[in-house]
Design a protein around this motif. Sequence first.
Motif, PDB file in Angstrom:
ATOM      1  N   GLU A   8     -43.771 -27.161  12.400  1.00  0.00           N
ATOM      2  CA  GLU A   8     -43.063 -26.669  11.217  1.00  0.00           C
ATOM      3  C   GLU A   8     -41.553 -26.822  11.413  1.00  0.00           C
ATOM      4  N   HIS A  10     -37.969 -25.617  10.116  1.00  0.00           N
ATOM      5  CA  HIS A  10     -37.440 -24.477   9.385  1.00  0.00           C
ATOM      6  C   HIS A  10     -36.002 -24.179   9.812  1.00  0.00           C
ATOM      7  N   THR A  11     -35.398 -23.191   9.160  1.00  0.00           N
ATOM      8  CA  THR A  11     -34.014 -22.809   9.445  1.00  0.00           C
ATOM      9  C   THR A  11     -33.979 -21.716  10.508  1.00  0.00           C
ATOM     10  N   ARG A  25     -31.497 -26.482  11.152  1.00  0.00           N
ATOM     11  CA  ARG A  25     -32.923 -26.696  10.948  1.00  0.00           C
ATOM     12  C   ARG A  25     -33.506 -27.192  12.259  1.00  0.00           C
ATOM     13  N   GLU A  31     -39.162 -19.169  11.507  1.00  0.00           N
ATOM     14  CA  GLU A  31     -38.154 -19.080  10.447  1.00  0.00           C
ATOM     15  C   GLU A  31     -37.278 -17.852  10.668  1.00  0.00           C
TER      16      GLU A  31
END
Length: 73
Positions: A8, A10-11, A25, A31
Motif C-alpha cells: 500500500e 500512502h502518506t 508518500r 497511513e
Amino acid sequence: MKNDIHPEYHTIEVKLVDGSTVQMRSTWGAEGATLTLDVDPSVHPAWTGGGARLMDTGGRVTKFKKKFAGLDF
C-alpha cells in the motif's frame, strides 16, 4: 501483472533531526505514521555527495587517465 502483490502506498510524516516534519508518500508503516530519522539528510555525505574520494589503488586511475588522455569526451 499479479493482483494484490504490491504494498500500500500512502502518506506518512517524516520527522527530521532538527524537529521539523515533512509529509511524504511511502510504503513504510501505515497511513499517518511518523518516521523519525536518526541521520540528518541535509548534511550526510550519502545525500550531499560530499566527502567522496577517488582512491588510486595500484595506479589504476592513473593508468586509465594516461591511456585515454588524448580523447575528448
